[in-house]
Scaffold this motif. Sequence first.
Motif, PDB file in Angstrom:
ATOM      1  N   ASP A  82      -2.967 -66.136   6.649  1.00 35.22           N
ATOM      2  CA  ASP A  82      -3.488 -65.706   7.939  1.00 35.22           C
ATOM      3  C   ASP A  82      -4.041 -66.857   8.779  1.00 35.22           C
ATOM      4  OD1 ASP A  82      -5.949 -66.073   6.629  1.00 35.22           O
ATOM      5  OD2 ASP A  82      -6.255 -63.927   6.321  1.00 35.22           O
ATOM      6  N   SER A 133     -17.709 -61.005   3.097  1.00 34.03           N
ATOM      7  CA  SER A 133     -16.249 -61.058   3.230  1.00 34.03           C
ATOM      8  C   SER A 133     -15.670 -59.656   3.194  1.00 34.03           C
ATOM      9  CB  SER A 133     -15.626 -61.896   2.109  1.00 34.03           C
ATOM     10  OG  SER A 133     -15.712 -61.226   0.863  1.00 34.03           O
ATOM     11  N   THR A 134     -14.540 -59.482   3.821  1.00 32.69           N
ATOM     12  CA  THR A 134     -13.830 -58.217   3.730  1.00 32.69           C
ATOM     13  C   THR A 134     -13.410 -57.943   2.300  1.00 32.69           C
ATOM     14  OG1 THR A 134     -11.919 -59.484   4.427  1.00 32.69           O
ATOM     15  CG2 THR A 134     -12.951 -58.124   6.089  1.00 32.69           C
ATOM     16  N   HIS A 135     -13.116 -59.001   1.546  1.00 36.94           N
ATOM     17  CA  HIS A 135     -12.716 -58.838   0.142  1.00 36.94           C
ATOM     18  C   HIS A 135     -13.823 -58.137  -0.648  1.00 36.94           C
ATOM     19  CE1 HIS A 135     -11.307 -62.598   1.979  1.00 36.94           C
ATOM     20  NE2 HIS A 135     -10.127 -62.273   1.482  1.00 36.94           N
ATOM     21  N   GLN A 138     -14.092 -54.477   0.725  1.00 38.84           N
ATOM     22  CA  GLN A 138     -12.945 -53.642   0.349  1.00 38.84           C
ATOM     23  C   GLN A 138     -12.972 -53.291  -1.135  1.00 38.84           C
ATOM     24  OE1 GLN A 138      -9.757 -56.063   1.901  1.00 38.84           O
ATOM     25  NE2 GLN A 138     -10.139 -55.412   4.002  1.00 38.84           N
ATOM     26  N   GLU A 150      -9.688 -59.302   9.528  1.00 39.78           N
ATOM     27  CA  GLU A 150      -9.813 -60.152   8.348  1.00 39.78           C
ATOM     28  C   GLU A 150     -10.338 -61.542   8.690  1.00 39.78           C
ATOM     29  OE1 GLU A 150      -9.928 -61.850   4.806  1.00 39.78           O
ATOM     30  OE2 GLU A 150      -9.824 -59.716   5.253  1.00 39.78           O
ATOM     31  N   LYS A 151      -9.585 -62.325   9.443  1.00 32.69           N
ATOM     32  CA  LYS A 151     -10.021 -63.667   9.856  1.00 32.69           C
ATOM     33  C   LYS A 151     -10.068 -63.738  11.379  1.00 32.69           C
ATOM     34  CE  LYS A 151      -9.590 -65.114   5.542  1.00 32.69           C
ATOM     35  NZ  LYS A 151      -8.574 -64.183   5.023  1.00 32.69           N
ATOM     36  N   ASN A 193      -5.105 -58.826   2.754  1.00 28.33           N
ATOM     37  CA  ASN A 193      -5.663 -58.936   1.407  1.00 28.33           C
ATOM     38  C   ASN A 193      -4.932 -58.011   0.439  1.00 28.33           C
ATOM     39  OD1 ASN A 193      -7.616 -60.655   2.417  1.00 28.33           O
ATOM     40  ND2 ASN A 193      -9.138 -59.041   2.659  1.00 28.33           N
ATOM     41  N   GLY A 230      -6.744 -63.007  -0.049  1.00 28.73           N
ATOM     42  CA  GLY A 230      -5.667 -62.966   0.921  1.00 28.73           C
ATOM     43  C   GLY A 230      -4.406 -63.629   0.398  1.00 28.73           C
ATOM     44  N   ASN A 285      -5.669 -57.152   8.235  1.00 28.55           N
ATOM     45  CA  ASN A 285      -5.210 -56.895   6.865  1.00 28.55           C
ATOM     46  C   ASN A 285      -4.823 -58.216   6.187  1.00 28.55           C
ATOM     47  OD1 ASN A 285      -5.612 -54.214   7.590  1.00 28.55           O
ATOM     48  ND2 ASN A 285      -3.458 -53.845   8.023  1.00 28.55           N
TER      49      ASN A 285
END
Length: 389
Positions: free
Chosen positions: A14, A143-145, A148, A217-218, A89, A189, A87
Motif C-alpha cells: 500500500d 494500528s488497524t491490524h 481488526q 489503512e494507510k 491486511n 499488510g 483494506n
Amino acid sequence: MTIPLRIGFIPLCDAAALIVAVDKGFAAAEGLEVTLVREVSWSNVRDKLNIGLFDAAHLLAPVAIASSLGLGHVKVPIAAPFNLGINGNAITVSKALHAAILHQIDGDRFDPMATARALARVVAERAKIGAEPLTFAMTFPFSTHNYQLRFWMAAGGVDPDEDVRLVVLPPPYMVDSLANGHVDAFCVGAPWNSIAVDKGVGHILHFASDILARAAEKVLAVRQNWAEKNPEILASLVRAASRAAEYVEQPQNHAEVARLLAQPERVGVNADIIRRTLDGRLKISPDGTMRESSRYLLVGREDAGRPEPVQAAWLYAQMARWGQTPLSGEALKTAMAVFRADLYDMALRQRGNTGSAVPASLGAFAGPAFDPADVTGYLASFDIGRRAP
C-alpha cells in the motif's frame, strides 16, 4: 525549480502510490523531487515525521490520529489529505492453529464469525490443558491490524487482553516469527501474508475486508503546521499520489507496478507475489488454494484516496473501546479533523476531479452499524472491551 521532499515508507504494497509517483515521474511532473526513505518500523516513521526529518510519510491511519491526540508519544498534530490504501491486511495463522480452527469450526471457513467462535473453542480447550495462550502479532498498538484482530476475536467471545497474547512486530519480521514458532498468527499488510503462504509456514485465514468491507489503512501524512505553511506543495503531492494511484489500479499496469515495487530499495520481494496482491488473487494455503477478491486492496478505485472522517471516528472508537484513551467528544472531533477531505478536494479540483462527498459504509461483519454521532451507544453494544475511565 523543483521542490525537494523526503518521504518515509514501510515496505508494503500500500506504499504503491508513493513509489509509483516517484518512479514513474508523476511527482516530477508536479515539480517535486522526492526521496523515498525505506524504514522498518512504524515508530521510526512516526518519530522522523514528527521531528521534521521527513516532510511526509506513508503512515498507519490510527498513528496519525494518536499523534494528533498525544496518545502513546508526544503530541504532534497531523494532517492526512490522502488515503494510500483501503483494506490490504490479512490474518495469517500457523499450520497448527489453522488445523485447530478448522477442527472446531461450525459453518463456512470464510465466515469471520464462524472462525472467531472456533477460535474461542480452541482457546478454551488450550486453557483446560494448561497450554500457553496463543500469541498473535500485529504491527503497532495504534494500528488497524490491532483493531481488526481484536474486533474479529471479540465477536466470537475471545477477550484479546485476557485469553490470548498480542505482541508488536515490524511487518518484515512477521514471517520468520511465525516460522520459528514465536507467534501463532499475525495480522499484517501485503505482501507478508502471501510470503508466509509461499514459504509453507502459514494459511491466510481472512482478508481484512472480511472483517470490515472498507477500512482506511494507510494515509499520506504531514505535520499540520507543515501543511499550513506549504499548501501548494501539499496539493502537488496529493495530485501526484492520485495520478499514481489511478495508474496502479489499471490491470494493464500491474506487471510494471509489481516490478517497481519488487526493487530492493522499495518493497524488495518477488514481483509475482506483489502482482497477485494487485490482481486481488491470492494463494491462501500452501497446498495452492487460491482466493479472489476485488476488495482485497483498494488504491485508486471506489474513491479510495479521499479521506473519510467517519473512518477516523471508527478508529478513535476502537482506541476508546480497548482502553487506549477515555472517550471524549472533543477528542472525537480532533480525530475526525485529521482526515482532510477538504485538502484532497482542493488539490484534485485543480485537475477537474472533486471526488465524492458521500462516505461509504464500513461494512463490519458484526455489531451495529457505526454512527459517529453516537460512539457511546456503539461501544455500549459490545460485551468485551477495556473502556478507559
